[in-house]
Write a protein that holds these residues in place. Structure first.
Motif, PDB file in Angstrom:
ATOM      1  N   GLU A 167      37.708  54.316 -37.704  1.00  0.00           N
ATOM      2  CA  GLU A 167      38.309  55.332 -36.849  1.00  0.00           C
ATOM      3  C   GLU A 167      39.042  54.710 -35.666  1.00  0.00           C
ATOM      4  OE1 GLU A 167      39.491  59.061 -35.728  1.00  0.00           O
ATOM      5  OE2 GLU A 167      38.500  58.383 -37.571  1.00  0.00           O
ATOM      6  N   LYS A 168      38.481  53.655 -35.112  1.00  0.00           N
ATOM      7  CA  LYS A 168      39.148  53.034 -33.953  1.00  0.00           C
ATOM      8  C   LYS A 168      40.480  52.400 -34.373  1.00  0.00           C
ATOM      9  CE  LYS A 168      36.645  48.648 -34.425  1.00  0.00           C
ATOM     10  NZ  LYS A 168      35.810  47.625 -33.698  1.00  0.00           N
ATOM     11  N   ASN A 169      40.530  51.828 -35.573  1.00  0.00           N
ATOM     12  CA  ASN A 169      41.795  51.268 -36.053  1.00  0.00           C
ATOM     13  C   ASN A 169      42.813  52.367 -36.323  1.00  0.00           C
ATOM     14  OD1 ASN A 169      40.676  48.702 -35.961  1.00  0.00           O
ATOM     15  ND2 ASN A 169      40.046  48.743 -38.128  1.00  0.00           N
ATOM     16  N   VAL A 170      42.316  53.497 -36.824  1.00  0.00           N
ATOM     17  CA  VAL A 170      43.226  54.614 -37.069  1.00  0.00           C
ATOM     18  C   VAL A 170      43.786  55.151 -35.754  1.00  0.00           C
ATOM     19  CG1 VAL A 170      43.391  56.944 -38.012  1.00  0.00           C
ATOM     20  CG2 VAL A 170      42.069  55.209 -39.224  1.00  0.00           C
ATOM     21  N   GLN A 171      42.938  55.300 -34.728  1.00  0.00           N
ATOM     22  CA  GLN A 171      43.410  55.806 -33.451  1.00  0.00           C
ATOM     23  C   GLN A 171      44.402  54.837 -32.807  1.00  0.00           C
ATOM     24  OE1 GLN A 171      42.899  58.757 -32.223  1.00  0.00           O
ATOM     25  NE2 GLN A 171      41.521  59.338 -33.922  1.00  0.00           N
ATOM     26  N   ARG A 172      44.106  53.546 -32.918  1.00  0.00           N
ATOM     27  CA  ARG A 172      45.034  52.552 -32.370  1.00  0.00           C
ATOM     28  C   ARG A 172      46.369  52.598 -33.106  1.00  0.00           C
ATOM     29  NH1 ARG A 172      42.346  46.943 -32.518  1.00  0.00           N
ATOM     30  NH2 ARG A 172      40.809  48.179 -31.359  1.00  0.00           N
ATOM     31  N   MET A 173      46.284  52.779 -34.425  1.00  0.00           N
ATOM     32  CA  MET A 173      47.533  52.881 -35.213  1.00  0.00           C
ATOM     33  C   MET A 173      48.319  54.127 -34.824  1.00  0.00           C
ATOM     34  SD  MET A 173      48.937  54.586 -38.068  1.00  0.00           S
ATOM     35  CE  MET A 173      47.526  55.183 -38.953  1.00  0.00           C
ATOM     36  N   LYS A 174      47.653  55.246 -34.617  1.00  0.00           N
ATOM     37  CA  LYS A 174      48.347  56.477 -34.230  1.00  0.00           C
ATOM     38  C   LYS A 174      49.004  56.354 -32.860  1.00  0.00           C
ATOM     39  CE  LYS A 174      45.592  59.738 -36.941  1.00  0.00           C
ATOM     40  NZ  LYS A 174      44.670  60.905 -36.887  1.00  0.00           N
ATOM     41  N   GLN A 175      48.379  55.607 -31.960  1.00  0.00           N
ATOM     42  CA  GLN A 175      48.973  55.430 -30.631  1.00  0.00           C
ATOM     43  C   GLN A 175      50.253  54.597 -30.682  1.00  0.00           C
ATOM     44  OE1 GLN A 175      45.903  53.773 -28.147  1.00  0.00           O
ATOM     45  NE2 GLN A 175      44.624  55.658 -28.180  1.00  0.00           N
ATOM     46  N   GLY A 176      50.260  53.572 -31.517  1.00  0.00           N
ATOM     47  CA  GLY A 176      51.450  52.718 -31.579  1.00  0.00           C
ATOM     48  C   GLY A 176      52.471  53.150 -32.608  1.00  0.00           C
ATOM     49  N   LEU A 177      52.111  54.123 -33.457  1.00  0.00           N
ATOM     50  CA  LEU A 177      53.025  54.526 -34.533  1.00  0.00           C
ATOM     51  C   LEU A 177      54.316  55.165 -34.023  1.00  0.00           C
ATOM     52  CD1 LEU A 177      53.580  54.792 -37.536  1.00  0.00           C
ATOM     53  CD2 LEU A 177      52.294  56.936 -37.546  1.00  0.00           C
ATOM     54  N   PRO A 178      54.279  56.104 -33.059  1.00  0.00           N
ATOM     55  CA  PRO A 178      55.557  56.701 -32.611  1.00  0.00           C
ATOM     56  C   PRO A 178      56.557  55.671 -32.113  1.00  0.00           C
ATOM     57  CG  PRO A 178      53.706  57.999 -31.834  1.00  0.00           C
ATOM     58  CD  PRO A 178      53.123  56.744 -32.403  1.00  0.00           C
TER      59      PRO A 178
END
Length: 369
Positions: free
Chosen positions: A159-170
């Motif tokens: 989950e932490k990797n997913v949240q980090r990915m969502k933050q940098g994705l835009p």
């Protein structure tokens, strides 16, 4: 037929040639000529009446309104689908570029983790979407390989990797899309490739309007080309009809002229061919005479006579011999089948004697050696 209803509906149309031209302009796709309208006035009035209720494509006003609404709805759904599809394709391209970049250079661990997490999320979401059969089949349909969405969600990254990915994705997606837009801008105008980023952003904001204007211009040119094509077809038909009339007139003139001089021409041709035939016959006779003179000289003629006399004498002798053999054969045939058997036995004995003579001769010749 009364003309009252027609005249009421044709108030906005002209009369005569003007009416014909307006009808042809209203129905450009209809394969009708002005001569057809002139020969069928009621049909022309019918087309003029229909022009009050339909457009150039043949659609009525209510149907065209419904069609426009359906097209607007379709365009809206298409834009929504294209938006999501562009984002999905952009994410896949980012993953592909990262994979290629990883093969040629060292990638930071956090960046590698970012793309790996995004790739796993995309793969899991795609599998969940393909595994969801509720939209196309009944709920009691057995799942593929006994899997459901919960089984696939267990394969999601942390989950932490997913949240980090969502933050940098835009930010990463915006950078990728901007790169693709700049590439499209450079393809549209190669001269803008070396300009500053700010100027490119300004021109990129006007690119959509420019492309839309060019699309409208292309559609306008296409419509003009279509109208020109229809006009060219009509002019071609008119030209062909006039050409056919001219050809028919020319054929009639040629036929009349030919009938007047045909008799005289045939007589002259007949005389010519008769004279030519006589000349050829005389030439053949002359050639035959020359061949006979060259072939049969005095010496060859005397030699041929001697050869003929000798051949005649030999022919007479052979005929006499033939007659004697035929008389002997007829006398032999009188004796019946017993003589035939004796004759066959005689022939067989003669053949054996000949074979033994030949063998004795060969044996004697071998002993002498």
């Amino acid at each position: 037929m009364s003309t009252g209803p027609w005249s009421a509906n044709l108030s906005s149309f002209g009369q005569g040639d003007s009416l014909h031209q307006q009808v042809l302009a209203t129905f450009p796709l209809c394969d009708v000529t002005e001569d057809d309208l002139t020969q069928n006035p009621h049909f022309c009035k019918l087309l003029a009446t229909l022009a009050q209720h339909v457009d150039q494509t043949g659609l009525t006003v209510p149907l065209k309104t419904e069609l426009e609404k359906a097209e607007q709805k379709l365009q809206s759904q298409r834009r929504h689908w294209l938006r999501s599809e562009c984002v999905h394709k952009g994410l896949q391209e980012m993953i592909q570029e990262h994979t290629i970049r990883k093969q040629h250079a060292t990638v930071p661990p956090d960046q590698h983790m970012f793309y790996e997490t995004m790739e796993k999320c995309l793969l899991v979401s795609q599998c969940v979407r393909q595994l969801d059969l509720s939209s196309t089949t009944s709920q009691d349909q057995p799942s593929v390989l006994g899997l459901n969405s919960q089984h696939l969600m267990e394969l999601m990254p942390l989950e932490k990797n997913v949240q980090r990915m969502k933050q940098g994705l835009p930010k990463e997606l915006d950078k990728h899309l901007k790169k693709k837009c700049f590439g499209l801008l450079s393809y549209y105008q190669p001269d803008w490739e070396h300009e500053s980023e700010g100027l490119k952003n300004i021109k990129l904001s006007h690119l959509s309007a420019q492309l839309d204007n060019e699309k409208k211009r292309a559609e306008s040119l296409k419509e003009t080309c279509r109208e020109s094509t229809v006009l060219l077809q009509r002019q071609t038909q008119l030209y062909l009809s006039e050409m056919i009339k001219c050809i028919q007139l020319l054929q009639s003139l040629i036929l009349d002229h030919r009938l007047r001089i045909q008799t005289e021409l045939d007589g002259k041709k007949l005389n010519y061919f008769e004279g030519k035939c006589d000349l050829v016959l005389q030439k053949i006779k002359t050639e035959m005479a020359e061949i006979q003179v060259d072939t049969y000289t005095v010496d060859s003629i005397s030699a041929h006579r001697k050869i003929r006399e000798k051949l005649d004498s030999e022919l007479k002798g052979r005929q006499v011999e033939k007659q004697s053999l035929e008389s002997k054969l007829s006398s032999f045939e009188i004796l019946g089948k017993e003589f035939e058997a004796l004759a066959e036995e005689y022939c067989r004995l003669r053949q054996e004697i000949e074979m033994k003579k030949w063998a004795l001769k060969e044996f004697t010749h071998y002993n002498d050696k």
